[in-house]
Write an enzyme that holds these catalytic residues in place. Structure first.
Site, PDB file in Angstrom:
ATOM      1  N   GLU A  37       2.050   6.331  -7.095  1.00 18.87           N
ATOM      2  CA  GLU A  37       0.956   7.148  -7.658  1.00 18.87           C
ATOM      3  C   GLU A  37       1.203   8.633  -7.420  1.00 18.87           C
ATOM      4  O   GLU A  37       1.068   9.461  -8.336  1.00 18.87           O
ATOM      5  CB  GLU A  37      -0.375   6.728  -7.021  1.00 18.87           C
ATOM      6  CG  GLU A  37      -0.780   5.320  -7.420  1.00 18.87           C
ATOM      7  CD  GLU A  37      -2.016   4.823  -6.668  1.00 18.87           C
ATOM      8  OE1 GLU A  37      -2.851   5.639  -6.265  1.00 18.87           O
ATOM      9  OE2 GLU A  37      -2.137   3.597  -6.504  1.00 18.87           O
ATOM     10  N   TYR A  70       0.834  -1.213   0.000  1.00 20.33           N
ATOM     11  CA  TYR A  70       0.000   0.000   0.000  1.00 20.33           C
ATOM     12  C   TYR A  70       0.870   1.266   0.000  1.00 20.33           C
ATOM     13  O   TYR A  70       0.719   2.110  -0.894  1.00 20.33           O
ATOM     14  CB  TYR A  70      -0.970  -0.009   1.183  1.00 20.33           C
ATOM     15  CG  TYR A  70      -2.440  -0.043   0.790  1.00 20.33           C
ATOM     16  CD1 TYR A  70      -2.878   0.511  -0.395  1.00 20.33           C
ATOM     17  CD2 TYR A  70      -3.389  -0.610   1.625  1.00 20.33           C
ATOM     18  CE1 TYR A  70      -4.225   0.483  -0.747  1.00 20.33           C
ATOM     19  CE2 TYR A  70      -4.736  -0.647   1.286  1.00 20.33           C
ATOM     20  CZ  TYR A  70      -5.145  -0.099   0.101  1.00 20.33           C
ATOM     21  OH  TYR A  70      -6.463  -0.115  -0.248  1.00 20.33           O
TER      22      TYR A  70
HETATM   23  C1  LIG Z   1     -11.778  11.412  -9.056  1.00 27.80           C
HETATM   24  C2  LIG Z   1     -10.470  11.026  -8.542  1.00 27.80           C
HETATM   25  C3  LIG Z   1     -10.503  10.513  -7.152  1.00 27.80           C
HETATM   26  C4  LIG Z   1      -9.133  10.307  -6.613  1.00 27.80           C
HETATM   27  C5  LIG Z   1      -9.152  10.071  -5.153  1.00 27.80           C
HETATM   28  C6  LIG Z   1      -7.768   9.872  -4.679  1.00 27.80           C
HETATM   29  C7  LIG Z   1      -7.689   9.473  -3.272  1.00 27.80           C
HETATM   30  C8  LIG Z   1      -7.200   8.080  -3.113  1.00 27.80           C
HETATM   31  C9  LIG Z   1      -6.573   7.812  -1.846  1.00 27.80           C
HETATM   32  C10 LIG Z   1      -6.192   6.359  -1.655  1.00 27.80           C
HETATM   33  C11 LIG Z   1      -5.424   5.794  -2.742  1.00 27.80           C
HETATM   34  C12 LIG Z   1      -5.080   4.372  -2.560  1.00 27.80           C
HETATM   35  C13 LIG Z   1      -4.323   3.936  -3.724  1.00 27.80           C
HETATM   36  C14 LIG Z   1      -4.081   2.488  -3.691  1.00 27.80           C
HETATM   37  C15 LIG Z   1      -3.137   1.967  -4.349  1.00 27.80           C
HETATM   38  C16 LIG Z   1      -2.911   0.551  -4.282  1.00 27.80           C
HETATM   39  O1  LIG Z   1      -3.721  -0.303  -4.495  1.00 27.80           O
HETATM   40  S1  LIG Z   1      -1.381   0.160  -3.906  1.00 27.80           S
HETATM   41  C17 LIG Z   1      -1.306  -1.610  -3.834  1.00 27.80           C
HETATM   42  C18 LIG Z   1      -1.720  -2.173  -2.493  1.00 27.80           C
HETATM   43  N1  LIG Z   1      -3.112  -2.290  -2.492  1.00 27.80           N
HETATM   44  C19 LIG Z   1      -3.779  -3.190  -1.770  1.00 27.80           C
HETATM   45  O2  LIG Z   1      -3.221  -3.984  -1.029  1.00 27.80           O
HETATM   46  C20 LIG Z   1      -5.252  -3.184  -1.996  1.00 27.80           C
HETATM   47  C21 LIG Z   1      -5.965  -3.471  -0.736  1.00 27.80           C
HETATM   48  N2  LIG Z   1      -7.332  -3.138  -0.952  1.00 27.80           N
HETATM   49  C22 LIG Z   1      -8.243  -4.063  -1.221  1.00 27.80           C
HETATM   50  O3  LIG Z   1      -7.992  -5.211  -1.169  1.00 27.80           O
HETATM   51  C23 LIG Z   1      -9.654  -3.710  -1.553  1.00 27.80           C
HETATM   52  O4  LIG Z   1      -9.632  -2.869  -2.610  1.00 27.80           O
HETATM   53  C24 LIG Z   1     -10.464  -3.122  -0.408  1.00 27.80           C
HETATM   54  C25 LIG Z   1     -11.838  -2.780  -0.938  1.00 27.80           C
HETATM   55  C26 LIG Z   1      -9.795  -1.876   0.128  1.00 27.80           C
HETATM   56  C27 LIG Z   1     -10.566  -4.097   0.757  1.00 27.80           C
HETATM   57  O5  LIG Z   1     -11.065  -5.243   0.423  1.00 27.80           O
HETATM   58  P1  LIG Z   1     -12.296  -5.935   1.177  1.00 27.80           P
HETATM   59  O6  LIG Z   1     -13.103  -6.558   0.118  1.00 27.80           O
HETATM   60  O7  LIG Z   1     -12.996  -5.045   2.126  1.00 27.80           O
HETATM   61  O8  LIG Z   1     -11.610  -6.967   2.102  1.00 27.80           O
HETATM   62  P2  LIG Z   1     -11.529  -8.497   1.956  1.00 27.80           P
HETATM   63  O9  LIG Z   1     -11.059  -8.992   3.291  1.00 27.80           O
HETATM   64  O10 LIG Z   1     -10.663  -8.862   0.820  1.00 27.80           O
HETATM   65  O11 LIG Z   1     -13.022  -8.997   1.628  1.00 27.80           O
HETATM   66  C28 LIG Z   1     -14.142  -8.764   2.474  1.00 27.80           C
HETATM   67  C29 LIG Z   1     -15.256  -9.744   2.129  1.00 27.80           C
HETATM   68  O12 LIG Z   1     -15.712  -9.574   0.794  1.00 27.80           O
HETATM   69  C30 LIG Z   1     -15.450 -10.747   0.026  1.00 27.80           C
HETATM   70  N3  LIG Z   1     -15.088 -10.341  -1.314  1.00 27.80           N
HETATM   71  C31 LIG Z   1     -14.645  -9.132  -1.675  1.00 27.80           C
HETATM   72  N4  LIG Z   1     -14.431  -9.082  -2.982  1.00 27.80           N
HETATM   73  C32 LIG Z   1     -14.714 -10.293  -3.466  1.00 27.80           C
HETATM   74  C33 LIG Z   1     -14.670 -10.874  -4.742  1.00 27.80           C
HETATM   75  N5  LIG Z   1     -14.247 -10.194  -5.812  1.00 27.80           N
HETATM   76  N6  LIG Z   1     -15.033 -12.158  -4.856  1.00 27.80           N
HETATM   77  C34 LIG Z   1     -15.445 -12.874  -3.790  1.00 27.80           C
HETATM   78  N7  LIG Z   1     -15.519 -12.376  -2.540  1.00 27.80           N
HETATM   79  C35 LIG Z   1     -15.147 -11.114  -2.386  1.00 27.80           C
HETATM   80  C36 LIG Z   1     -14.352 -11.418   0.778  1.00 27.80           C
HETATM   81  O13 LIG Z   1     -14.236 -12.776   0.545  1.00 27.80           O
HETATM   82  C37 LIG Z   1     -14.780 -11.134   2.197  1.00 27.80           C
HETATM   83  O14 LIG Z   1     -15.898 -11.926   2.524  1.00 27.80           O
HETATM   84  P3  LIG Z   1     -16.135 -12.596   3.961  1.00 27.80           P
HETATM   85  O15 LIG Z   1     -15.131 -13.689   4.057  1.00 27.80           O
HETATM   86  O16 LIG Z   1     -17.524 -13.092   3.908  1.00 27.80           O
HETATM   87  O17 LIG Z   1     -15.914 -11.530   5.000  1.00 27.80           O
END
Ligand SMILES: CCCCCCCCCCCCC/C=C/C(=O)SCCNC(=O)CCNC(=O)[C@H](O)C(C)(C)COP(=O)(O)OP(=O)(O)OC[C@H]1O[C@@H](n2cnc3c(N)ncnc32)[C@H](O)[C@@H]1OP(=O)(O)O
Length: 242
Positions: free
Chosen positions: A171, A164
């Site tokens: 970026e 991250y």
């Molecule tokens: C107009 C212009 C606007 C600009 C604004 C600018 C501001 C920006 C500021 C911030 C910038 C950030 C830039 C980021 C850059 C990068 O990415 S750098 C690389 C590092 N990045 C990461 O490591 C990414 C981490 N983030 C993520 O993983 C996700 O995007 C998230 C949404 C932030 C978090 O993921 P989340 O889904 O909440 O967590 P999980 O634990 O993975 O999942 C929760 C539950 O949802 C299920 N699930 C989610 N997606 C799927 C799917 N595709 N398929 C199946 N299931 C999914 C997951 O299994 C979990 O379910 P449960 O087990 O039931 O809880």
């Protein structure tokens, strides 16, 4: 006190209940989607490696993978839809910020400003995004198939601690490199007078975008730290209503 065995069965029941609540169509779609996205980011990883091995330089790398990158990163917009219709238990806002900031980087910065495409910072965020997405989508795929290897789970909830900040650095450095070109060309800006009587300066907009990382990035990062505690350490996290 509940024994470890009892804890295990409670956790198992909870997982089964969660899966049952997802319809078979939703599971089938998510499995297809995650396999396709894992494959897409693997193709990108291989294309980047092949380019670097053949040319020995990062110059021209962005151009060579631009089409595939734009396609797979733009498709990720459907993830906001997944949250909105409730087939994944993730916040629409958190996912929206993450996906929109990426799409903005691809279309409105890197793709629009050719002069910055060979910056090292572009390669930095490309490599970081690619490693992150291969891990994230394969995590979701194996999880849906009920065959999640521990190392993928471990990588999903540990890699972001390094990835991250590195991705954000790539970026921000890229937007910073774009500023002089945006100012010089006045691209995507509207100066008065014009028939709409509206003024917009893309240069200052980019500065605001850079500043918006200060409040938004910690929220994404802490969200992932909470997910990490929940999944790897089994902590029960009470989410605040959005
Ligand atoms: C107009 C212009 C606007 C600009 C604004 C600018 C501001 C920006 C500021 C911030 C910038 C950030 C830039 C980021 C850059 C990068 O990415 S750098 C690389 C590092 N990045 C990461 O490591 C990414 C981490 N983030 C993520 O993983 C996700 O995007 C998230 C949404 C932030 C978090 O993921 P989340 O889904 O909440 O967590 P999980 O634990 O993975 O999942 C929760 C539950 O949802 C299920 N699930 C989610 N997606 C799927 C799917 N595709 N398929 C199946 N299931 C999914 C997951 O299994 C979990 O379910 P449960 O087990 O039931 O809880």
């Amino acid at each position: 006190m509940a024994s470890m065995e009892e804890d295990g069965s409670v956790e198992e029941k909870d997982n089964n209940n969660k899966k049952r609540t997802k319809s078979a169509i939703a599971v089938a779609w998510l499995t297809f989607y995650n396999i396709a996205m894992t494959a897409g980011w693997l193709v990108l990883a291989m294309a980047m490696m092949r380019f670097y091995i053949q040319k020995g330089t990062h110059k021209g790398l962005y151009k060579s993978i631009a089409r595939t990158l734009k396609f797979f990163q733009t498709v990720a917009l459907v993830e906001v839809g997944h949250c909105a219709i409730g087939i994944v238990r993730t916040s629409v806002i958190v996912t929206g910020v993450q996906v929109c900031s990426r799409i903005f980087m691809v279309w409105f910065i890197t793709n629009s400003i050719k002069q910055i495409q060979n910056e090292e910072s572009v390669i930095l965020f490309l490599v970081v995004w690619t490693l992150t997405e291969i891990t994230r989508y394969s995590f979701y795929t194996f999880n849906l198939l009920n065959h999640l290897p521990y190392f993928i789970k471990w990588a999903r909830y540990n890699m972001f601690i390094i990835m991250y900040p590195l991705g954000v650095a790539g970026e921000l450095l890229t937007i910073y490199a774009a500023l002089p070109f945006v100012r010089k060309t006045g691209m995507l800006s509207m100066r008065l007078p014009n028939k709409y009587n509206v003024s917009f300066d893309y240069y200052y907009f980019l500065i605001i975008v850079m500043l918006s990382y200060i409040p938004l990035f910690p929220q994404l990062f802490f969200h992932m730290l909470r997910q990490r505690r929940k999944v790897l350490l089994g902590e029960i996290i009470v989410e605040k209503d959005e």
